[in-house]
Enzyme design. Structure first.
Site, PDB file in Angstrom:
ATOM      1  N   HIS A 188       0.824  -1.230   0.000  1.00  0.00           N
ATOM      2  CA  HIS A 188       0.000   0.000   0.000  1.00  0.00           C
ATOM      3  C   HIS A 188       0.855   1.276   0.000  1.00  0.00           C
ATOM      4  O   HIS A 188       0.315   2.372  -0.139  1.00  0.00           O
ATOM      5  CB  HIS A 188      -0.921   0.031   1.229  1.00  0.00           C
ATOM      6  CG  HIS A 188      -1.979  -1.033   1.217  1.00  0.00           C
ATOM      7  ND1 HIS A 188      -2.854  -1.209   0.161  1.00  0.00           N
ATOM      8  CD2 HIS A 188      -2.313  -1.981   2.135  1.00  0.00           C
ATOM      9  CE1 HIS A 188      -3.673  -2.223   0.430  1.00  0.00           C
ATOM     10  NE2 HIS A 188      -3.365  -2.714   1.606  1.00  0.00           N
ATOM     11  N   ASP A 236      -2.597 -10.428  -2.788  1.00  0.00           N
ATOM     12  CA  ASP A 236      -3.235 -10.025  -1.524  1.00  0.00           C
ATOM     13  C   ASP A 236      -4.710  -9.676  -1.800  1.00  0.00           C
ATOM     14  O   ASP A 236      -5.066  -9.256  -2.902  1.00  0.00           O
ATOM     15  CB  ASP A 236      -2.495  -8.794  -0.970  1.00  0.00           C
ATOM     16  CG  ASP A 236      -2.918  -8.410   0.443  1.00  0.00           C
ATOM     17  OD1 ASP A 236      -2.235  -8.823   1.389  1.00  0.00           O
ATOM     18  OD2 ASP A 236      -3.935  -7.695   0.584  1.00  0.00           O
ATOM     19  N   HIS A 294      -6.305  -7.172  -0.826  1.00  0.00           N
ATOM     20  CA  HIS A 294      -6.446  -5.735  -1.073  1.00  0.00           C
ATOM     21  C   HIS A 294      -5.632  -5.305  -2.285  1.00  0.00           C
ATOM     22  O   HIS A 294      -4.573  -5.861  -2.559  1.00  0.00           O
ATOM     23  CB  HIS A 294      -5.977  -4.938   0.157  1.00  0.00           C
ATOM     24  CG  HIS A 294      -6.714  -5.303   1.416  1.00  0.00           C
ATOM     25  ND1 HIS A 294      -6.243  -6.276   2.278  1.00  0.00           N
ATOM     26  CD2 HIS A 294      -7.879  -4.850   1.929  1.00  0.00           C
ATOM     27  CE1 HIS A 294      -7.105  -6.392   3.290  1.00  0.00           C
ATOM     28  NE2 HIS A 294      -8.106  -5.550   3.102  1.00  0.00           N
ATOM     29  N   ASP A 354      -4.853 -12.969   2.838  1.00  0.00           N
ATOM     30  CA  ASP A 354      -6.098 -12.486   3.446  1.00  0.00           C
ATOM     31  C   ASP A 354      -7.306 -12.703   2.527  1.00  0.00           C
ATOM     32  O   ASP A 354      -8.398 -12.221   2.795  1.00  0.00           O
ATOM     33  CB  ASP A 354      -5.986 -11.020   3.905  1.00  0.00           C
ATOM     34  CG  ASP A 354      -5.226 -10.128   2.957  1.00  0.00           C
ATOM     35  OD1 ASP A 354      -4.870 -10.585   1.855  1.00  0.00           O
ATOM     36  OD2 ASP A 354      -4.998  -8.953   3.314  1.00  0.00           O
TER      37      ASP A 354
END
Ligand SMILES: [Zn+2]
Length: 344
Positions: free
Chosen positions: A160, A196, A198, A285
């Site tokens: 991120h 991931d 996200h 995740d």
């Protein structure tokens, strides 16, 4: 497969995060690494290498040096103002529109260089950030010295974080720093596959105008999930980078039958790009019971993911990102590494 790991990540611990109406202990905790290392050892992966200390030269190729300096100085400045204990976090965000730049106040730096409340700074945060960078670079060098595959157990994670913004548990972008190291060492093309849950908004932003790094991300669509503002399929890169960014957003609740098709699409595009090295931003995740995620992948699916990535037959550096199910985190990560390492 060699694992690159350092205990220094433990220094980054003890802060809390805001989850809707309450403050809770950070999901991104040192225990995550203990669980992963234990599961990897149980699965037979015991070849653990300590990272070599590196300077900040490669980090400065990816991140604004003023941003890196902020990461280093944030907690000491905070401590000077408020005394020991607690953790530093932003009070305001993002007033860049009028061209403001941060002043000597730690508040202004936090406002300028972070984009959410999930990047707290404690006393040892910089030690962990700097160590994660060394883990990524040491992993990259092992590949450059002939290893087929390496797993860089970076913590805190990185995908991120962009050139000058920290957020979502991420401070410096370990996968991007690894990719830059491969380019510095002579690779012409590096692919980053981000699996991931996200979107890897930081990695996308860093390489958005470049063709020497192809970025592919499978993630929950921005309508449903953090970071909410990026990750649309229409984001394909711009300038020299046009055509070198692939987003495969999927709705919350997606199961492996759909996710696996997106993986095949990403792998086909990566194969066509013909990279010299593949960097995998490895988040698990996507697991059905992950408290932070919202996809429906099951533990055996991760073995399949690992074996499918292996079919690219490309030197591969895994870099650890997210994954928060404390009961199955280790199994899921180990399954990917086992799936990759088992010849099908
Ligand atoms: Zn994640």
């Amino acid at each position: 497969m060699k694992l690159v790991y350092s205990d220094d990540h433990r220094e980054h611990a003890g802060a809390k995060e805001m989850r809707y109406d309450q403050m809770i202990p950070m999901s991104e905790s040192p225990e995550r690494m203990d669980i992963i290392m234990e599961a990897l050892a149980k699965a037979g992966f015991k070849d653990v290498v300590s990272p070599q200390a590196h300077g900040l030269e490669v980090a400065h190729q990816i991140h604004d040096p003023a941003f890196v300096s902020f990461l280093q100085r944030c907690y000491p400045l905070w401590e000077k103002e408020f005394g020991l204990g607690g953790f530093a976090t932003a009070y305001t965000f993002g007033m860049r529109s009028m061209g403001q730049s941060p002043n000597a106040s730690v508040h202004s730096m936090l406002s300028c260089y972070t984009f959410d409340v999930c990047v707290p700074f404690v006393k040892g945060t910089w030690t962990a950030i700097n160590s994660a960078k060394d883990v990524a670079l040491t992993g990259a060098e092992l590949i450059q010295n002939g290893e087929q595959a390496v797993f860089a157990l970076c913590r805190p994670p990185g995908h991120h974080a962009s050139q000058d913004l920290a957020g979502g548990y991420c401070y410096m972008n370990n996968a991007a720093i690894a990719a830059q190291s491969h380019l510095n060492a002579g690779s012409k093309r590096v692919a980053i596959l981000d699996i991931d849950y996200h979107h890897g908004n930081g990695t996308q932003t860093i390489f958005y105008q470049r063709s020497d790094v192809f970025f592919a991300s499978l993630h929950c669509r921005p309508e449903d999930e953090y970071p909410f503002l990026l990750g649309y399929a229409t984001e394909v890169g711009e300038g020299d980078g046009k055509g070198y960014n692939l987003n495969l957003p999927m709705p919350r609740g997606t199961d492996y039958s759909v996710w696996e098709q997106a993986l095949q699409t990403a792998l086909q595009r990566i194969e066509a790009y013909n990279p010299d090295v593949l960097v995998v931003s490895l988040g698990v995740d996507t697991f059905a019971d992950d408290p932070v995620g919202g996809f429906m992948l099951q533990s055996p699916d991760f073995t399949d993911i690992g074996s499918k990535i292996r079919t690219l037959n490309c030197p591969t550096q895994f870099v650890m990102e997210g994954g928060y199910s404390m009961s199955e985190l280790g199994t899921n990560v180990a399954n990917i590494i086992r799936g990759y390492s088992t010849k099908g």
